[in-house]
Scaffold this motif. Structure first.
Motif, mmCIF file in Angstrom:
data_model
loop_
_atom_site.group_PDB
_atom_site.id
_atom_site.type_symbol
_atom_site.label_atom_id
_atom_site.label_comp_id
_atom_site.label_asym_id
_atom_site.label_seq_id
_atom_site.Cartn_x
_atom_site.Cartn_y
_atom_site.Cartn_z
ATOM 1 N N GLY A 178 0.876 -1.160 -0.034
ATOM 2 C CA GLY A 178 0.045 0.028 0.022
ATOM 3 C C GLY A 178 0.810 1.340 -0.112
ATOM 4 O O GLY A 178 1.885 1.071 -0.059
ATOM 5 N N THR A 185 -0.129 3.652 -8.410
ATOM 6 C CA THR A 185 -0.492 2.683 -7.507
ATOM 7 C C THR A 185 -0.613 1.368 -8.066
ATOM 8 O O THR A 185 -0.008 0.278 -7.443
ATOM 9 C CB THR A 185 -2.007 3.221 -6.850
ATOM 10 O OG1 THR A 185 -1.826 4.241 -6.508
ATOM 11 C CG2 THR A 185 -2.514 2.113 -5.899
ATOM 12 N N SER A 242 1.896 -1.272 -5.843
ATOM 13 C CA SER A 242 0.815 -2.173 -5.182
ATOM 14 C C SER A 242 1.265 -3.615 -5.659
ATOM 15 O O SER A 242 0.933 -4.744 -4.907
ATOM 16 C CB SER A 242 -0.559 -1.997 -5.452
ATOM 17 O OG SER A 242 -0.819 -2.149 -6.755
#
Ligand code: NAP
Length: 303
Positions: A11, A44, A48
């Motif tokens: 995250g 992201t 991730s």
């Protein structure tokens, strides 16, 4: 210099501000003192680990695909810009005090750094997508995820080409879409009927920006899979629709169009929120929820 890096997938808390040497531009590149960096879902997806099978990174890896700033080093073979020029463009690892750009265009005089920092990815992707489905004057285009970064640019570049745009978003964003010039509708069940009621002459092409599983319905609405293109649903080709993932050959074309339209007052970029450099994690956490309106930008004051 300070740069945001990550050394494991996870995250936003894997992102860390670290001290690293300044990079130097190779042939055809420039280095900028970064003033603002746009936040993109691809960042992201990479940190991730969602893309690790086909787009693995080497740790420690950097973040950021676009930036605006002041040129402070020029690579071999670069012409048309000088040290001290304010530019925005596309690069890698741009979330840092200094970054290398591979393609850029001069900022227009009226353009704040925060706007310029968030413009390049959306402008390049929007123009590439519009050209991919070949929309022309007087045609009607359906766009999912229309209130996001890419959608906001798609609407405005399409309108500039005389194209009518029907955009999907949740109801609270409908005034935002109207303000950009699109006809809003909600996504989800009953989309085909809602779109038919709004499109007097039918829908000529569709862009799936949201990647929410709409491809078969979009093909039904348009009637031709070849005029349906996704930028985020890799299943699109299974239905005969197009997928576009690679930047165009000459991204400067898109950047220059965005700068010119902005300068002429014919393009705007809504910044949902501007984050300071030390709150970069918060920016990516918000982006990853998938409901950004316009762009999130990280401002870098220390460079
Ligand atoms: N292939 C490429 O070259 C390329 C380039 C750039 C971006 N992308 C991808 O394209 C996508 C969009 O990028 P972006 O920067 O525009 O993202 P963004 O700024 O985060 O915007 C996403 C938008 O999607 C909407 N949305 C969320 N769920 C939806 C659903 N189920 N149906 C319809 N809309 C929905 C949200 O609006 P609501 O709040 O109204 O739901 C939000 O405004 C991302 O997946 C990104 O990774 C691909």
């Amino acid at each position: 210099m300070k740069a945001v890096k990550y050394s494991e997938y996870g995250g936003a808390d894997v992102l860390e501000s670290v001290e690293v040497p300044k990079p130097h531009p190779g042939p055809g590149q420039v280095r900028i003192a970064v003033r603002a960096v746009g936040v993109n879902p691809i960042d992201t997806k990479q940190f991730s680990g969602q893309f690790r099978d086909f787009m693995p990174v080497d740790f420690p890896a950097g973040v950021g695909k676009e930036a605006a700033g002041i040129i402070d080093e020029v690579g071999k073979g670069v012409s048309g810009v000088s040290i001290g020029d304010a530019v925005f463009g596309l690069g890698a690892d741009t979330l840092a005090e200094y970054a290398i750009l591979d393609s850029w265009t001069p900022m227009s005089d009226n353009m704040p750094f925060e706007v310029a920092g968030g413009l390049a990815v959306a402008a390049e992707t929007a123009l590439r997508s519009l050209e991919g489905v070949g929309v022309k004057n007087l045609e009607t285009l359906l766009v999912s995820g229309a209130a996001g970064g890419v959608g906001s640019l798609v609407i405005q570049l399409a309108l500039h080409r005389g194209v009518t745009v029907i955009g999907t978003a949740t109801e609270p964003k409908h005034d935002y879409l109207r303000d950009l010039g699109a006809i809003p509708t909600t996504y989800g069940e009953g989309l085909t009927e809602r779109v038919k009621a709004l499109a007097n002459n039918g829908v000529d092409a569709a862009l799936d920006l949201a990647g929410a599983g709409d491809i078969p319905e979009f093909i039904e609405i348009v009637g031709k899979p070849s005029r349906v293109l996704s930028i985020s649903d890799f299943s699109a080709p299974e239905f005969g629709a197009q997928i576009s993932t690679q930047p165009m050959d000459n991204p400067e074309r898109a950047l220059a169009e965005a700068a010119r339209l902005y300068s002429d007052g014919e393009l705007k970029l809504h910044l949902q929120e501007v984050f300071p450099f030390d709150k970069a994690r918060d920016a990516f956490t918000l982006s990853s929820k998938g409901h950004v309106t316009g762009k999130l930008v990280i401002s870098i004051k220390s460079a």
